[in-house]
Design a protein around this motif. Structure first.
Motif, PDB file in Angstrom:
ATOM      1  N   ALA A   1       0.716  -1.669  -0.050  1.00 36.53           N
ATOM      2  CA  ALA A   1       0.441   0.071   0.313  1.00 36.53           C
ATOM      3  C   ALA A   1       1.226   1.055   0.053  1.00 36.53           C
ATOM      4  N   LEU A   2       0.243   2.611  -0.311  1.00 34.87           N
ATOM      5  CA  LEU A   2       1.228   3.255  -0.144  1.00 34.87           C
ATOM      6  C   LEU A   2      -0.250   4.590   0.503  1.00 34.87           C
ATOM      7  N   PRO A   3       0.320   5.458   0.231  1.00 32.16           N
ATOM      8  CA  PRO A   3      -0.434   6.533   0.958  1.00 32.16           C
ATOM      9  C   PRO A   3      -0.808   6.902   0.625  1.00 32.16           C
ATOM     10  N   GLU A   4      -2.757   7.071   0.848  1.00 35.49           N
ATOM     11  CA  GLU A   4      -3.883   8.732   0.511  1.00 35.49           C
ATOM     12  C   GLU A   4      -3.486  10.055  -0.374  1.00 35.49           C
ATOM     13  N   GLY A   5      -4.186   9.240  -1.348  1.00 37.02           N
ATOM     14  CA  GLY A   5      -3.614  10.291  -2.620  1.00 37.02           C
ATOM     15  C   GLY A   5      -3.298  10.460  -3.754  1.00 37.02           C
TER      16      GLY A   5
END
Lengths: 170, 538, 335
Positions: free
Chosen positions: C263-267
């Motif tokens: 996963a990566l940070p939202e946005g």
């Protein structure tokens, strides 16, 4: 041998027989009252929290069982040290030089707090120069290039070679 | 038994290319292991990618080199700067650091290198002879056995201290309390975390040790002279003298055996072995130097135990597939990456590989000795740097090293807090060693006692059905009660000879109380020996 | 705690991305466009919330290994252990969504640990964008060979005096075992260990009768015959242990397994996500990575990020409901 003994045993052991044991003992007594009180207070504080965690039973020991046993021991030892505070002679007197220690600690803590914000290079450099020159009495002519070189080496070792994810400016 | 695979394993290892990789591993491991905060586990983890592209054999040999290099690197900082990289080298620092301050740093490092090699050798020989049999020893140790062993360890902590007993006990109790910080593994409750997410897994050994030992030492020195750090006398000969070697022989032999057997136990065995070795040598010490003031026996014994344990901890890993500690867990991962699955199948299906790994370890050990001795002179020269320059640089390396532990600033702050604590303790006559050692043993003790009680359904009496645990408990009782019984017997005969100590009157009256009453023991014995021994040897 | 987690400037962007890196390091620029034009603009940090050497760490390293070929940049693995990965996850969630910092997630952090910790500490996927799923690691219940247990029935028959080891509070190992014992009506004493490896040692040495651990940990011992496999907890059988029945087949509804995803940070900008997903797909399709999965007894579950988020949410609900209905207590801190 004598030099090392002086450091490990502290001046206290030597102070007792010769030196006017009245003043030495009295200074040590107050300090050891404080020390004992600190130990007992640590134990008491921990005990309150531990009891709050629950004591449990033998078949189902709770989170607080072991901490409350240990903190009770601390309280007892703290009181013991207080009671016997007159018998110790292994504490050293606090001197004005202790301020340098405080300054050094503040410097390290300050640098550590700044590292995540502005990277490690500048705080490290400033800390090195300040410690070498202000605390250590080295000339700036020596400390500034030395600090710069040290930071460069840190960068090369930790960032370039070991790829440690240190916060950094460059 | 058939030794062909053992010898064939050696033949493989001795190929020039493999030796070169081993050499490289030792050098790199030592260089990185010298950085405070980077213990063997961290060093191997960092250097692991180096071995990715290599074949299995050279990569394992290189890992072995890194492993021993990193362990020795930790010894170097423990001796020279009182910055232990792992639990077992904390014990080495107890005598090694005073030696370095007397100007015997080179001697201490030499003793450490020789003792390490001896420990590794003892372990390898025993391992070669009985590895498959001995593996089950680790399995016989369940929670009750660990609980009893740890109890014994805690008792050793008390004897290890060189300061006032009552204060040592207070420091040890504080260490036990510190070990309870974090999430309770049995109920999931948080203890003493004050809402901090960083504390949910508890405090770690390395930042505490770096603070209470290393940083405190620098701060303490800062007060006495400009720039900080400890006083230093000129360095003398680098290698231990013949007289030193004679003194080291006993500690090495005992440490090797202790380390080998305790090292087999996953979780804590190595540390207890180093502690036990120190405790025993302290008791047996015949001079000329008192423990706490740089006795070479106190370096040789624990270092041997430490390295024998490091080697024998490969047995549960290779024969059972159980990583005994954090370092072994990383090694486990490294072997898996090479397509080797350590476990009961390994000796049976792939004896060459099994012995290849074992022999690689031995070669790592050997190369370390060959390499360490000439390097000692270089390491000791570190101490010739002016304190006003060395101290800030060491402090900064400590901070960066602490940062690398969890890749966050939290551990750096832990170092600073414990540095201040260690400084205050030193100022007030509290020996910090019991705090650190009790901290290591604290969670082992609590967890295993609780696990035992769960296993027994609360009936602690069931321990009677477990011979190993029972034996350990009996040993514990004997070690605990023997000095008290002796004291009582002695006082019946008109009081101990030469009782007066810094504690003043009343010390003898405390009797079995865990108080300062016990301190006359070592004091008086060394006082008695000093005149007899001192002139004759020097 | 004066600690504000934030992104760091990439290492090799000294020449081209130097300015951008400096700004990011100063925290001056936090919009998602940083590096958007030429993603990836430097090495991508793969953050792992577990210690080096563990199974999660090894998966991260296996993925990172293929990064140079698939994404053209290296992927240093950064271990940030603590609170079962909560610290690492939170730290990545708060960093710049430029794709230079990604995290390897353990499903148990969102689905199981949340059952134990107080609500405000529970980690959710809200601030993260899952890029893709990786694999499934099954839990298996094993018995000491001397007990003679071979099936769940054998264990049921001895109900009352059973001791069972788990890998600790709030782990899939504990949840699976508690749910099974509850449904099968087995009475026993739980002995929690710190992780799977000591639990395995305990069951091998007969300190406990049964234990639930991960298949990868158990496999060498199963092959050597020192422990007996009893049942697997995933919804379907494990390809590496075809003969071992699932709990479901035995009539117990305990669908517990460890899933992992990236996963990566939202946005993050769409191009960044797409590039990353394509790169990860290329890595997971490689022979090397497939072999890694086989060697570690992992079952590929390479589904899209959206599916992962939906699936994990479903599992979290299901576990919470089951625990609630059975009145089980994983730990006492949840109250």
């Amino acid at each position: 041998m004598t030099g090392a003994a002086d450091d490990t045993a502290g001046p206290g052991t030597e102070a007792v027989p010769g030196d006017g044991s009245d003043t030495a003992a009295r200074a040590g007594r107050v300090r050891h009252l404080v020390c004992g009180a600190a130990v007992a207070a640590l134990g008491a504080g921990a005990l309150v929290v531990a009891l709050d965690l629950g004591f449990g039973s033998l078949s189902q020991p709770g989170s607080g069982t072991w901490p409350s046993i240990v903190s009770t021991v601390l309280v007892v030892l703290g009181l013991f040290i207080m009671v016997r505070s007159g018998h110790y002679a292994d504490a050293e007197r606090l001197t004005k030089d202790g301020l340098r220690v405080a300054a050094a600690v503040a410097g390290i803590a300050g640098a550590a707090a700044l590292i995540p914000l502005i990277g490690f290079e500048i705080p490290s450099f400033v800390l090195l120069v300040a410690w070498m020159s202000a605390l250590g009495g080295e000339r700036l002519r020596l400390s500034v290039p030395l600090a710069a070189a040290a930071v460069a080496v840190f960068y090369a070792v930790f960032v370039s070679a070991l790829a440690v994810p240190l916060p950094r400016l460059f | 038994m058939d030794f062909t695979p053992v010898l064939e394993g050696f033949a493989v290892v001795f190929e020039p290319q493999n030796l070169l990789f081993c050499l490289l591993g030792v050098v790199v491991g030592m260089v990185i292991g010298v950085l405070p905060g980077l213990g063997p586990a961290a060093t191997i983890a960092i250097l692991l990618p180096l071995t990715y592209g290599m074949d299995a054999v050279p990569s394992i040999i290189m890992l072995a080199g890194i492993f021993y290099g990193a362990i020795y690197g930790g010894t170097v900082t423990a001796v020279l700067l009182k910055l232990p990289g792992e639990t077992s080298s904390a014990i080495t620092a107890l005598e090694g650091y005073p030696m370095a301050r007397k100007g015997e740093g080179g001697k201490a490092l030499g003793a450490g290198a020789i003792a390490s090699f001896a420990g590794g050798t003892v372990a390898i020989v025993v391992l070669t002879l009985i590895a498959p049999v001995i593996a089950d020893f680790a399995l016989a140790f369940g929670p009750p056995e660990y609980a009893a062993l740890t109890l014994l360890g805690i008792l050793l902590v008390a004897t290890i201290s060189n300061g006032t007993k009552s204060k040592a006990f207070a420091a040890a109790a504080a260490g036990l309390l510190l070990a309870t910080v974090g999430r309770d593994g049995f109920t999931g409750e948080l203890r003493y975390t004050a809402g901090s997410l960083e504390l949910t897994d508890g405090l770690q050994f390395v930042p505490i040790a770096m603070g209470v030992f290393g940083l405190a030492e620098i701060l303490y020195g800062l007060e006495r002279r400009r720039g900080g750090g400890a006083a230093l006398m000129t360095a003398d000969k680098i290698l231990p003298t013949r007289a030193d070697m004679k003194r080291m022989a006993g500690p090495i032999a005992r440490g090797g055996v202790l380390g080998f057997f305790l090292g087999l136990l996953p979780g804590g065995g190595a540390t207890v072995s180093a502690m036990a070795s120190y405790g025993i040598e302290k008791r047996l010490n015949k001079g000329p130097t008192r423990f706490g003031q740089g006795a070479i026996q106190g370096v040789a014994g624990p270092e041997t135990a430490n390295n024998a344990a490091a080697t024998s901890s490969f047995i549960p890993l290779l024969t059972l597939g159980i990583p005994a500690n954090a370092t072994m867990a990383v090694m486990f991962g490294a072997l898996l990456i090479q397509g080797i699955t350590p476990g009961p199948q390994l000796v049976a299906t792939d004896p060459d590989l099994f012995w290849g790994v074992v022999n690689s370890m031995y070669i790592g050990n050997l190369v370390l000795l060959v390499l360490a001795i000439p390097l000692i002179g270089v390491f000791v020269r570190i101490l010739h740097v002016r304190q006003s320059i060395l101290s800030p640089i060491v402090v900064l390396i400590v901070c960066i090293g602490a940062y690398t532990i969890g890749n966050r600033i939290f551990e750096v702050m832990v170092v600073v807090v414990f540095g201040v604590l260690g400084y205050l303790m030193k100022k007030n006559g509290f020996d910090p060693a019991p705090l650190i050692l009790a901290f290591v043993l604290g969670s082992l003790l609590e967890d295993n006692v609780r696990r035992s009680l769960l296993m027994f359904g609360g009936d602690a009496g069931q321990v009677a059905g477990r011979p190993i645990a029972l034996t350990l408990l009996v040993v514990f009782a004997v070690v605990l009660l023997a000095p008290i019984a002796l004291r009582i017997a002695r006082s019946r005969h008109g009081g101990p000879p030469g009782a007066p100590s810094a504690e003043g009157p009343g010390a003898a009256a405390t009797g079995p109380e865990p108080g300062p009453g016990q301190s006359p023991g070592p004091v008086e014995s060394s006082a008695r020996e000093a005149p007899a021994d001192g002139p004759s040897r020097t | 705690m004066p600690w504000s987690p934030r992104s760091r400037g990439p290492l090799t962007a000294v020449a081209a991305g130097g300015l951008c890196a400096t700004l990011a390091a100063c925290g001056a620029v936090t919009d998602g466009s940083a590096g958007g034009g030429s993603y990836p603009s430097g090495p991508i940090s793969m953050v792992v919330g577990q210690d080096a050497g563990g199974s999660t760490d090894r998966i991260a390293r296996a993925v990172a290994d293929g990064s140079k070929g698939a994404l053209g940049v290296s992927m240093p693995v950064e271990n940030q252990p603590g609170a079962n990965g909560a610290i690492a996850t939170q730290q990545v969630a708060e960093s710049d969504p430029d794709g230079q910092r990604i995290v390897l997630l353990n499903a148990s952090l969102m689905t199981i640990t949340s059952l134990v910790v107080p609500e405000e500490e529970a980690v959710t996927l809200d601030d993260l964008d899952v890029v893709m799923g990786l694999s499934r690691d099954d839990y298996i219940m094993v018995a000491n060979a001397d007990t003679g247990y071979e099936t769940v029935e054998d264990v049921v028959a001895d109900s009352g005096d059973i001791t069972y080891g788990t890998a600790g509070i709030g782990t899939g190992s504990q949840l699976a075992q508690l749910l099974l014992f509850d449904q099968a009506g087995i009475e026993g004493r739980e002995v929690p260990f710190d992780s799977g490896s000591p639990a395995l040692t305990a069951v091998m040495g007969g300190q406990v009768d049964v234990a639930t651990i991960q298949v990868g940990e158990a496999m060498p011992q199963i092959e050597a015959g020192t422990i007996t496999p009893i049942t697997i907890f995933s919804e379907e059988r494990n390809a590496y242990l075809e003969d071992v029945p699932t709990a479901k087949e035995e009539g117990y509804d305990v669908p517990v397994a460890q899933y992992r995803a990236v996963a990566l940070p939202e946005g993050a900008p769409k191009e960044v996500k797409d590039t990353l997903r394509k790169g990860l797909e290329e890595i997971t399709a490689s022979e090397e990575y497939k072999r890694f999965n086989e060697e570690n007894y992992l079952t590929p579950v390479e589904i899209s990020g959206e599916e992962v988020e939906k699936e994990w949410a479903r599992l979290a609900d299901e576990y919470a409901q089951q625990v609630e209905e059975s009145g089980l207590e994983l730990g006492e801190a949840g109250e």
